[in-house]
Write an enzyme that holds these catalytic residues in place. Structure first.
Site, mmCIF file in Angstrom:
data_model
loop_
_atom_site.group_PDB
_atom_site.id
_atom_site.type_symbol
_atom_site.label_atom_id
_atom_site.label_comp_id
_atom_site.label_asym_id
_atom_site.label_seq_id
_atom_site.Cartn_x
_atom_site.Cartn_y
_atom_site.Cartn_z
ATOM 1 N N ASP A 41 0.870 -1.164 0.000
ATOM 2 C CA ASP A 41 0.000 0.000 0.000
ATOM 3 C C ASP A 41 0.911 1.218 0.000
ATOM 4 O O ASP A 41 2.041 1.162 0.522
ATOM 5 C CB ASP A 41 -0.921 0.020 1.225
ATOM 6 C CG ASP A 41 -2.124 0.927 1.003
ATOM 7 O OD1 ASP A 41 -3.153 0.435 0.510
ATOM 8 O OD2 ASP A 41 -2.033 2.136 1.301
ATOM 9 N N CYS A 79 -14.645 -1.238 -5.723
ATOM 10 C CA CYS A 79 -15.913 -1.107 -4.992
ATOM 11 C C CYS A 79 -16.706 0.042 -5.614
ATOM 12 O O CYS A 79 -17.298 0.865 -4.915
ATOM 13 C CB CYS A 79 -15.680 -0.898 -3.499
ATOM 14 S SG CYS A 79 -14.616 0.492 -3.077
#
Length: 429
Positions: A273, A371
């Site tokens: 990340d 998403c």
């Protein structure tokens, strides 16, 4: 922050979200027990119904408040939200909101807030009828989102908006390497916690009522985690096998990382990340589950030698996106996202996908996920990618969940109690 009147605290937070552009999750951590639950409810509720409250304020305020007094405006939002959506007596809500002005240290606003809210009580029915003719107020969504969702899903758009305004269920992921779903459900029932099995995701259990994770039997031992059913689909699409080298790109907070390791032993898994503080969440989640991975700071757009050596057998790319599929969990998305963001995200997504493809072994599999419910971030990305990569083969997803697309499969918000998610499986021939 928690020492302040909860309504004043909520108003200050809302000001930072609406007018400062800061995400609610940065200001209001779900795991921070020092935050008053009432503050959370006021913030989430006021943002969920932001467009309706804004329409009412347009009718109630003869002129806009100055920038330095937007916290007072946000306190009015809190008061209107309580009157409309909470069960407390209306006049009590007004009195408590007026009392909260002291927490903003703006005594001049006491009479102003009192006057505005009492005017609303007198004209409530007529005002609510008046704003119903305003589409953004009727659906509690910004205009650009309504148009985009309606264009993308002409048969489902109203249901998507309606479902996005509901509170999301609390869904658990059962660690099937430790117990069966039936055993987990029995352990919950023994503590009088009602749950039901998800019809299409074998590791998912939905609770009838949300609760603190620390009250869940087996949570601390890693027997279960909190994760929406749609997000749990990712690991099964990867089809990992023991010994494979796997990359979880954009991995924080680590839910999918943990699920991959639960499902398959002996993975050489790298989780990256680009925000080092977010990596802490991955580490905490894996430690609770008793699992290990190589966790490192990494930008999926710009691979570095530390982690991005070509030769991954599997890559999970949970791409940065508009998050329009999880608005029911993050209502601030309605305020923070703009139409212009989608084009920028599209370019970022296709760029990352191209970069990740270069790290994948021949015969390897990449799962592209978002998403989002907007085709510009989903099917259009994959279609564009496939046209420029003849070696890319789309693997059809045969499933009962979601809607089949030409490329991949789309879950729409609320269908089968799931968040909005998109998945495409691409293999390198």
């Amino acid at each position: 922050m928690s020492q302040r009147n909860p309504r004043a605290t909520a108003a200050i937070i809302l000001d930072k979200v609406i007018y400062g552009g800061t995400s609610l999750s940065q200001l209001l951590s779900d795991n921070d027990d020092s935050i008053d639950p009432m503050v959370k409810d006021l913030c989430f509720g006021s943002l969920r119904w932001h467009e309706r409250l804004s329409a009412l304020l347009d009718l109630l305020l003869t002129k806009k408040l100055k920038a330095k007094d937007k916290d007072v405006e946000c306190l009015l939002r809190v008061g209107l939200y309580q009157i409309l959506y909470q069960s407390a007596p209306e006049y009590a809500a007004v009195n408590e909101t007026v009392a909260a002005v002291k927490g903003l240290r703006k005594t001049w606003a006491i009479k102003f807030v009192n006057g505005v809210l009492r005017t609303f009580l007198r004209r409530k029915e007529s005002m609510l009828h008046q704003i119903e003719s305003i589409e953004t107020a009727k659906y509690a969504f910004p205009e650009w989102m309504i148009v985009s969702i309606r264009d993308a899903w002409p048969e489902h758009w109203e249901s998507i908006l309606e479902q996005s305004n509901l509170r999301a269920p609390m869904t658990l992921r059962v660690n099937l390497s430790q117990q069966t779903r039936e055993q987990c459900q029995a352990a919950l029932a023994a503590e009088e916690i009602e749950s039901r099995a998800h019809p299409f995701v074998e590791s998912a259990l939905m609770l009838e009522k949300p609760m603190s994770v620390f009250e869940l039997p087996g949570f601390n031992e890693g027997f279960l985690s909190v994760q929406d059913a749609a997000a749990q689909i990712a690991a099964s699409l990867m089809k990992c096998e023991k010994g494979m080298r796997v990359l979880d790109a954009c991995a924080a907070p680590g839910g999918k990382t943990g699920h991959l390791l639960e499902m398959t032993e002996g993975l050489d898994l790298v989780a990256i990340d680009n925000v080092d503080t977010r990596l802490l969440r991955i580490g905490e989640n894996l430690e609770r589950l008793g699992l290990e991975a190589q966790i490192t700071v990494g930008n999926a757009s710009e691979p570095s030698d530390e982690w991005a050596k070509p030769g991954f057998d599997r890559i999970l790319l949970d791409a940065p996106c508009s998050a329009t599929g999880v608005i029911r969990r993050h209502p601030d998305i309605k305020v923070l996202r703009w139409k212009e963001d989608i084009e920028q995200l599209h370019e970022q997504q296709i760029g990352i996908l191209n970069t990740m493809w270069g790290l994948l072994n021949d015969g390897g599999r990449l799962v592209y996920a978002t998403c989002s419910i907007l085709p510009a971030e989903n099917e259009q990305i994959v279609a564009e990618f496939v046209k420029s990569h003849p070696e890319a083969k789309i693997v059809p997803i045969e499933a009962e969940w979601g809607l089949a697309q030409q490329y991949g499969r789309q879950v729409l918000t609320g269908i089968d109690d799931m968040d909005g998610f998109y998945y495409a499986v691409i293999e390198k021939s």
